[in-house]
Design a protein around this motif. Structure first.
Motif, PDB file in Angstrom:
ATOM      1  N   ALA A 208       0.992  -1.290   0.055  1.00 12.25           N
ATOM      2  CA  ALA A 208      -0.140  -0.110  -0.012  1.00 12.25           C
ATOM      3  C   ALA A 208       0.857   1.059  -0.026  1.00 12.25           C
ATOM      4  CB  ALA A 208      -0.934   0.023   1.175  1.00 12.25           C
ATOM      5  N   CYS A 209       2.382   1.029  -0.051  1.00  7.08           N
ATOM      6  CA  CYS A 209       3.137   2.187   0.072  1.00  7.08           C
ATOM      7  C   CYS A 209       3.996   2.670  -1.013  1.00  7.08           C
ATOM      8  CB  CYS A 209       4.134   1.851   1.235  1.00  7.08           C
ATOM      9  SG  CYS A 209       3.216   1.576   2.776  1.00  7.08           S
ATOM     10  N   TRP A 210       3.816   3.685  -1.543  1.00  4.92           N
ATOM     11  CA  TRP A 210       4.484   4.246  -2.848  1.00  4.92           C
ATOM     12  C   TRP A 210       5.609   4.812  -1.963  1.00  4.92           C
ATOM     13  CZ3 TRP A 210       3.286   9.389  -5.586  1.00  4.92           C
ATOM     14  CH2 TRP A 210       3.987   9.580  -6.584  1.00  4.92           C
ATOM     15  N   GLU A 211       6.930   4.704  -2.988  1.00  2.00           N
ATOM     16  CA  GLU A 211       8.198   5.089  -2.627  1.00  2.00           C
ATOM     17  C   GLU A 211       8.255   6.643  -2.718  1.00  2.00           C
ATOM     18  OE1 GLU A 211      12.422   3.583  -3.438  1.00  2.00           O
ATOM     19  OE2 GLU A 211      11.723   4.652  -5.348  1.00  2.00           O
ATOM     20  N   GLY A 212       7.350   7.010  -4.098  1.00  2.26           N
ATOM     21  CA  GLY A 212       7.108   8.755  -4.054  1.00  2.26           C
ATOM     22  C   GLY A 212       8.139   9.253  -5.090  1.00  2.26           C
ATOM     23  N   VAL A 213       8.286  10.495  -5.410  1.00  2.69           N
ATOM     24  CA  VAL A 213       8.905  11.173  -6.353  1.00  2.69           C
ATOM     25  C   VAL A 213       9.384  12.419  -5.689  1.00  2.69           C
ATOM     26  CG1 VAL A 213       7.505  10.039  -8.324  1.00  2.69           C
ATOM     27  CG2 VAL A 213       6.892  12.349  -7.125  1.00  2.69           C
ATOM     28  N   ARG A 214      10.398  12.890  -6.490  1.00  2.00           N
ATOM     29  CA  ARG A 214      11.182  14.395  -6.111  1.00  2.00           C
ATOM     30  C   ARG A 214      10.700  15.340  -7.206  1.00  2.00           C
ATOM     31  NH1 ARG A 214      17.314  12.461  -4.764  1.00  2.00           N
ATOM     32  NH2 ARG A 214      16.687  11.104  -2.798  1.00  2.00           N
ATOM     33  N   GLY A 215      10.008  14.989  -7.988  1.00  3.68           N
ATOM     34  CA  GLY A 215       9.639  15.868  -9.306  1.00  3.68           C
ATOM     35  C   GLY A 215       8.417  16.713  -8.838  1.00  3.68           C
ATOM     36  N   ARG A 216       8.141  17.728  -9.555  1.00  5.14           N
ATOM     37  CA  ARG A 216       7.121  18.586  -9.439  1.00  5.14           C
ATOM     38  C   ARG A 216       5.808  18.269 -10.086  1.00  5.14           C
ATOM     39  NH1 ARG A 216       8.734  23.763  -7.579  1.00  5.14           N
ATOM     40  NH2 ARG A 216      10.532  23.108  -6.249  1.00  5.14           N
ATOM     41  N   ARG A 217       5.606  17.162 -11.138  1.00  2.00           N
ATOM     42  CA  ARG A 217       4.405  16.688 -11.560  1.00  2.00           C
ATOM     43  C   ARG A 217       4.655  15.242 -11.723  1.00  2.00           C
ATOM     44  NH1 ARG A 217       1.003  20.285 -14.344  1.00  2.00           N
ATOM     45  NH2 ARG A 217       1.666  22.441 -14.342  1.00  2.00           N
ATOM     46  N   VAL A 218       3.646  14.549 -11.633  1.00  2.00           N
ATOM     47  CA  VAL A 218       3.583  13.142 -12.053  1.00  2.00           C
ATOM     48  C   VAL A 218       2.129  12.607 -12.425  1.00  2.00           C
ATOM     49  CG1 VAL A 218       3.212  12.228  -9.386  1.00  2.00           C
ATOM     50  CG2 VAL A 218       4.220  10.688 -11.071  1.00  2.00           C
ATOM     51  N   THR A 219       1.928  11.668 -13.606  1.00  2.00           N
ATOM     52  CA  THR A 219       0.697  11.350 -13.759  1.00  2.00           C
ATOM     53  C   THR A 219       0.583   9.888 -13.512  1.00  2.00           C
ATOM     54  OG1 THR A 219       0.305  13.068 -15.171  1.00  2.00           O
ATOM     55  CG2 THR A 219      -0.998  11.153 -15.634  1.00  2.00           C
ATOM     56  N   ILE A 220      -0.244   9.365 -13.003  1.00  6.91           N
ATOM     57  CA  ILE A 220      -0.322   7.879 -12.414  1.00  6.91           C
ATOM     58  C   ILE A 220      -1.626   7.418 -12.994  1.00  6.91           C
ATOM     59  CG2 ILE A 220      -0.287   6.216 -10.518  1.00  6.91           C
ATOM     60  CD1 ILE A 220       1.236   8.331  -8.769  1.00  6.91           C
ATOM     61  N   PRO A 221      -1.896   6.337 -14.070  1.00  2.37           N
ATOM     62  CA  PRO A 221      -2.660   5.848 -14.266  1.00  2.37           C
ATOM     63  C   PRO A 221      -3.212   4.758 -13.107  1.00  2.37           C
ATOM     64  CG  PRO A 221      -1.376   5.523 -16.067  1.00  2.37           C
ATOM     65  CD  PRO A 221      -0.686   6.089 -14.710  1.00  2.37           C
ATOM     66  N   LEU A 222      -4.708   4.727 -12.816  1.00  2.00           N
ATOM     67  CA  LEU A 222      -5.156   4.067 -11.704  1.00  2.00           C
ATOM     68  C   LEU A 222      -6.398   3.303 -12.245  1.00  2.00           C
ATOM     69  CD1 LEU A 222      -5.175   3.408  -8.803  1.00  2.00           C
ATOM     70  CD2 LEU A 222      -6.683   5.506  -8.401  1.00  2.00           C
ATOM     71  N   VAL A 223      -6.347   2.053 -11.824  1.00  3.90           N
ATOM     72  CA  VAL A 223      -7.641   1.167 -12.275  1.00  3.90           C
ATOM     73  C   VAL A 223      -8.490   0.841 -11.155  1.00  3.90           C
ATOM     74  CG1 VAL A 223      -8.150  -1.269 -13.036  1.00  3.90           C
ATOM     75  CG2 VAL A 223      -6.483  -0.048 -14.084  1.00  3.90           C
ATOM     76  N   VAL A 224      -9.672   1.043 -10.973  1.00  8.84           N
ATOM     77  CA  VAL A 224     -10.634   0.902 -10.047  1.00  8.84           C
ATOM     78  C   VAL A 224     -11.523  -0.070 -10.615  1.00  8.84           C
ATOM     79  CG1 VAL A 224     -12.158   1.760  -8.198  1.00  8.84           C
ATOM     80  CG2 VAL A 224     -10.141   3.245  -8.741  1.00  8.84           C
ATOM     81  N   ALA A 225     -12.018  -1.077 -10.252  1.00 12.66           N
ATOM     82  CA  ALA A 225     -12.884  -2.020 -10.850  1.00 12.66           C
ATOM     83  C   ALA A 225     -13.763  -2.482  -9.753  1.00 12.66           C
ATOM     84  CB  ALA A 225     -12.368  -3.317 -11.663  1.00 12.66           C
ATOM     85  N   GLN A 226     -15.104  -2.917  -9.983  1.00  5.57           N
ATOM     86  CA  GLN A 226     -16.110  -3.469  -9.145  1.00  5.57           C
ATOM     87  C   GLN A 226     -15.993  -4.925  -9.153  1.00  5.57           C
ATOM     88  OE1 GLN A 226     -20.151  -2.121  -9.719  1.00  5.57           O
ATOM     89  NE2 GLN A 226     -20.930  -3.779  -8.534  1.00  5.57           N
ATOM     90  N   VAL A 227     -16.120  -5.359  -7.843  1.00  4.65           N
ATOM     91  CA  VAL A 227     -15.806  -6.825  -7.541  1.00  4.65           C
ATOM     92  C   VAL A 227     -16.915  -7.033  -6.397  1.00  4.65           C
ATOM     93  CG1 VAL A 227     -13.498  -7.207  -8.109  1.00  4.65           C
ATOM     94  CG2 VAL A 227     -14.036  -6.304  -5.787  1.00  4.65           C
ATOM     95  N   GLU A 228     -17.282  -8.356  -6.303  1.00  2.00           N
ATOM     96  CA  GLU A 228     -18.151  -8.466  -4.930  1.00  2.00           C
ATOM     97  C   GLU A 228     -17.442  -9.121  -3.956  1.00  2.00           C
ATOM     98  OE1 GLU A 228     -20.957 -12.013  -5.474  1.00  2.00           O
ATOM     99  OE2 GLU A 228     -22.436 -10.271  -5.395  1.00  2.00           O
ATOM    100  N   VAL A 229     -17.639  -8.695  -2.740  1.00  2.00           N
ATOM    101  CA  VAL A 229     -16.893  -9.298  -1.455  1.00  2.00           C
ATOM    102  C   VAL A 229     -18.050  -9.493  -0.338  1.00  2.00           C
ATOM    103  CG1 VAL A 229     -14.949  -7.700  -1.970  1.00  2.00           C
ATOM    104  CG2 VAL A 229     -16.836  -6.902  -0.577  1.00  2.00           C
ATOM    105  N   ASP A 230     -17.588 -10.077   0.487  1.00  2.00           N
ATOM    106  CA  ASP A 230     -18.490 -10.354   1.815  1.00  2.00           C
ATOM    107  C   ASP A 230     -18.247  -9.139   2.804  1.00  2.00           C
ATOM    108  OD1 ASP A 230     -19.146 -12.824   0.806  1.00  2.00           O
ATOM    109  OD2 ASP A 230     -18.128 -13.916   2.132  1.00  2.00           O
ATOM    110  N   GLY A 231     -19.411  -8.468   2.690  1.00  2.00           N
ATOM    111  CA  GLY A 231     -19.195  -7.291   3.824  1.00  2.00           C
ATOM    112  C   GLY A 231     -19.798  -7.369   4.992  1.00  2.00           C
ATOM    113  N   VAL A 232     -19.997  -6.509   5.863  1.00  2.00           N
ATOM    114  CA  VAL A 232     -20.519  -6.275   7.101  1.00  2.00           C
ATOM    115  C   VAL A 232     -21.839  -7.269   7.407  1.00  2.00           C
ATOM    116  CG1 VAL A 232     -21.019  -5.017   9.062  1.00  2.00           C
ATOM    117  CG2 VAL A 232     -19.421  -4.285   7.736  1.00  2.00           C
ATOM    118  N   HIS A 233     -22.589  -7.134   6.490  1.00  2.00           N
ATOM    119  CA  HIS A 233     -23.947  -7.753   6.694  1.00  2.00           C
ATOM    120  C   HIS A 233     -24.312  -8.608   5.408  1.00  2.00           C
ATOM    121  CE1 HIS A 233     -24.967  -5.774   9.938  1.00  2.00           C
ATOM    122  NE2 HIS A 233     -24.469  -4.416   9.450  1.00  2.00           N
ATOM    123  N   GLY A 234     -23.199  -9.395   4.888  1.00  2.00           N
ATOM    124  CA  GLY A 234     -23.509 -10.008   3.641  1.00  2.00           C
ATOM    125  C   GLY A 234     -22.684  -9.562   2.365  1.00  2.00           C
TER     126      GLY A 234
END
Length: 222
Positions: free
Chosen positions: A160-186
């Motif tokens: 969960a830990c990024w090493e980071g950067v020293r530059g003034r700008r950075v662009t990071i593509p990010l994937v977020v997808a829906q999945v099914e999990v067992d939550g608090v109430h099912g």
């Protein structure tokens, strides 16, 4: 107190025996709970609360731009938790920002990017009992290695830990997808969040379940 939340695989997220100094007051809109060990935290799954404010005036800053397709309205927040030489934990959190037109940007102090984590709350999520956390690196991957969604879903460890950067700008593509999990109430809709090109990371590597990295406690990066 040790907290655990089951995933769709029937496994459990097991929280470390560490509690947080800052408790959630108004839900995820206020951000991720971060703080010093030894003080009771708020209820798990309601979001992690905003930590310290902006960095000192005059610090160099970096514009961090995430490109996040197919996640309009997702709420993203940045965090940093580092252990000092004296053994205490210092924490920081950004404000929560929403993805608009497929992007979201932050401008933290550059030093905040070292050991930074990121959390995501998607509009479709049910009561999962944890906050979805971006995987900067999955086990077996090296910096620059591509990561597909099927690969991510098969992974059992991530950082969960990024090493980071020293530059003034950075662009990071990010994937977020829906999945099914067992939550608090099912079974409920949940999310998996990861970078499709493996980033430089910091320890520790944490257990994931079907690739999902979830946080109930602050992520202390080394």
């Amino acid at each position: 107190m040790t907290m655990s939340i089951r995933t769709s695989a029937g496994a459990r997220f097991r929280g470390v025996r560490r509690t947080l100094a800052t408790v959630l007051a108004t839900g995820l809109a206020t951000g991720l709970v971060v703080g010093v060990a030894g003080v009771p935290a708020g209820a798990a799954g309601s979001g992690l609360a905003t930590g310290a404010g902006a960095s000192a005036t005059g610090d160099a800053r970096t514009r961090v731009l995430f490109t996040v397709p197919d996640c309009e309205g997702c709420e993203i927040q940045l965090h940093q938790a580092r252990r000092t030489p004296r053994g205490d934990v210092r924490t920081w959190s950004s404000r929560v920002r929403r993805v608009e037109a497929g992007t979201v940007s932050f401008r933290p102090a550059t030093r905040r990017t070292h050991g930074m984590s990121a959390t995501v709350r998607a509009p479709w999520e049910g009561q999962t009992g944890y906050v979805t956390t971006v995987a900067w690196r999955y086990g077996g991957k090296q910096v620059g290695d591509p990561v597909t969604l099927p690969e991510a879903l098969a992974k059992q460890r991530a950082s969960a830990c990024w090493e980071g950067v020293r530059g003034r700008r950075v662009t990071i593509p990010l994937v977020v997808a829906q999945v099914e999990v067992d939550g608090v109430h099912g079974r409920v809709p949940g999310s998996i969040a990861f970078v499709p090109s493996t980033q430089a990371w910091l320890p520790p590597m944490r257990r994931t379940f079907e690739g999902v990295l979830g946080s109930q406690d602050v992520n202390i990066c080394r």
